[in-house]
Design an enzyme around this catalytic site. Structure first.
Site, mmCIF file in Angstrom:
data_model
loop_
_atom_site.group_PDB
_atom_site.id
_atom_site.type_symbol
_atom_site.label_atom_id
_atom_site.label_comp_id
_atom_site.label_asym_id
_atom_site.label_seq_id
_atom_site.Cartn_x
_atom_site.Cartn_y
_atom_site.Cartn_z
ATOM 1 N N HIS A 325 0.835 -1.206 0.000
ATOM 2 C CA HIS A 325 0.000 0.000 0.000
ATOM 3 C C HIS A 325 0.869 1.255 0.000
ATOM 4 C CE1 HIS A 325 -3.261 2.729 1.416
ATOM 5 N NE2 HIS A 325 -2.258 3.284 2.087
ATOM 6 N N GLU A 326 1.883 1.306 0.880
ATOM 7 C CA GLU A 326 2.755 2.483 0.957
ATOM 8 C C GLU A 326 3.527 2.693 -0.340
ATOM 9 O OE1 GLU A 326 2.729 4.649 3.348
ATOM 10 O OE2 GLU A 326 1.253 3.488 4.473
#
Length: 417
Positions: A325-326
């Site tokens: 996600h990051e």
């Protein structure tokens, strides 16, 4: 009898400006208080687990998160009210002119006359931040040692807290005073276009601070260690390579030294990117999951390890999903876009940030991490006692991350595809 508009027009310009600033400040505060009241009502009235979360959140965890968020909201109300009243009293009682004159007296005694307005400004800034630190200290103490302690997040002792606060104040002044002096000098010599030069300077300073923070500033407060060689590091490097993320180092920071909240982030520009994992995010590294050594009572002079806490953190697959996600934020250019938008309007940044979160979740899904991210979000929400229900206006105005239910629903649809 004079009408309100006529009375307003008769006021001197400086008093109209003064009243406008005061009214605007209270209008913003009342709007924020209204939103917080709506959200507090949600905390008070939502006493059962929503049916959508019935299979993934037990009633005990739900109640703990509800009470935690309710305590935080109540604290924010009183601290916010105090801050607004304090600011109003400072304005009404002439606190700013008094502090400015006092700064002039101090700089004058040091051999800097009235012509040294930058020196006087720096003394003013130092006194103002010192005043703010002192008046804010009781609130910070209460938040750390009452609210965070009550709900099992605080890991600091009183001695560590004060040492940390003093260190933060000194480091802040070492950065703030030189930057401010340069900014004031630019404004002084900038002529008619000083605002453009000042904006460019603040932008450059912001970028520099973002670049050096994790390498030179954050280590002054927390210990950063390279992630040891092993399966997790290899998997992180493999995932980074698969999307051409220029990863150079992976660190674990001892976040458990001060709190049991968890986090992860990346930083750096161009071809020098680093990933930082809080030890509280990792099951195998969190000190909170380890029993104290024989003969120790779990507490030392700086921090205390609360072994009574349940096991927390994520498995390797879930950590990789969170990082997916990051890394999605990087791959989709969200970091640069946020910097640009932050120069325009904070509300637009919040709205767009929520969209970015969904996009980053979708990117993790494309990496095949939908199932693991789904479970990681649930686990992190549980570890941090996040409350999954929000008032829609409060959420839209304040939350840069979408509510848990919305993110889980999107991932659930992704898993079923």
């Amino acid at each position: 009898m004079a009408l309100p508009g006529e009375l307003w027009a008769e006021l001197p310009a400086e008093k109209r400006i003064f009243c406008s600033v005061l009214l605007f400040s209270w209008a913003v505060y009342l709007w924020e208080a209204f939103l917080a009241h709506r959200q507090r009502r949600v905390y008070r009235t939502t006493t059962h687990v929503p049916w959508e979360l019935g299979q993934i959140m037990d009633s005990e965890t739900f109640e703990k998160s509800r009470l935690y968020q309710l305590d935080k909201s109540t604290f924010s109300f009183w601290s916010g009210l105090y801050s607004e009243v304090e600011g109003t009293m400072i304005l009404l009682c002439g606190g700013i002119p008094f502090l400015w004159n006092l700064s002039g007296q101090i700089s004058g005694r040091a051999g800097f006359g009235a012509e040294y307005e930058i020196v006087q400004s720096l003394v003013f800034l130092l006194l103002a931040t010192l005043f703010s630190a002192v008046t804010g200290l009781p609130w910070s103490l209460y938040n750390t040692f009452v609210i965070e302690e009550k709900h099992g997040f605080n890991q600091q002792t009183l001695g560590f807290f004060f040492k940390d606060a003093i260190k933060k104040f000194i480091v802040t002044q070492c950065i703030l005073l030189p930057v401010t002096s340069l900014l004031l000098y630019i404004i002084k010599i900038g002529g008619d276009y000083f605002f453009i030069y000042a904006w460019l300077f603040t932008l450059v300073v912001s970028l520099v601070l973002v670049t050096i923070y994790a390498d030179y500033i954050a280590p002054l407060f927390d210990k950063f260690i390279p992630l040891p060689e092993g399966e997790l590091k290899q998997q992180i490097e493999t995932m980074a390579k698969s999307i051409d993320f220029p990863l150079t180092k992976v660190y674990v920071v001892e976040g458990s030294k001060r709190s049991s909240h968890s986090n992860a982030y990346f930083y750096g520009f161009f071809k020098n990117k680093r990933i930082v994992l809080f030890d509280t995010l990792l099951e195998d590294y969190s000190a909170l999951n380890k029993e104290p050594a024989e003969g120790e009572d779990g507490e030392n002079e700086e921090t205390k390890s609360k072994t009574k806490n349940k096991k927390q953190g994520c498995k390797n697959e879930e950590v990789l999903a969170v990082l997916g996600h990051e890394l999605g934020h990087w791959k989709l250019g969200h970091t640069v876009k946020n910097i640009i938008i932050s120069q325009v309007l904070s509300f637009c940044l919040t709205v767009l940030s929520r969209r970015f979160e969904f996009q980053a979740d979708a990117f993790a899904k494309e990496l095949g991490k939908a199932k693991d991210l789904y479970s990681a979000l649930i686990k992190l929400n549980k570890d941090n006692l996040g409350f999954p229900v929000s008032d829609w206006i409060f959420s839209m105005w304040h939350y840069s991350h979408p509510p848990l239910l919305e993110r889980l629903q999107a991932l659930k649809e992704a898993k079923q595809e």
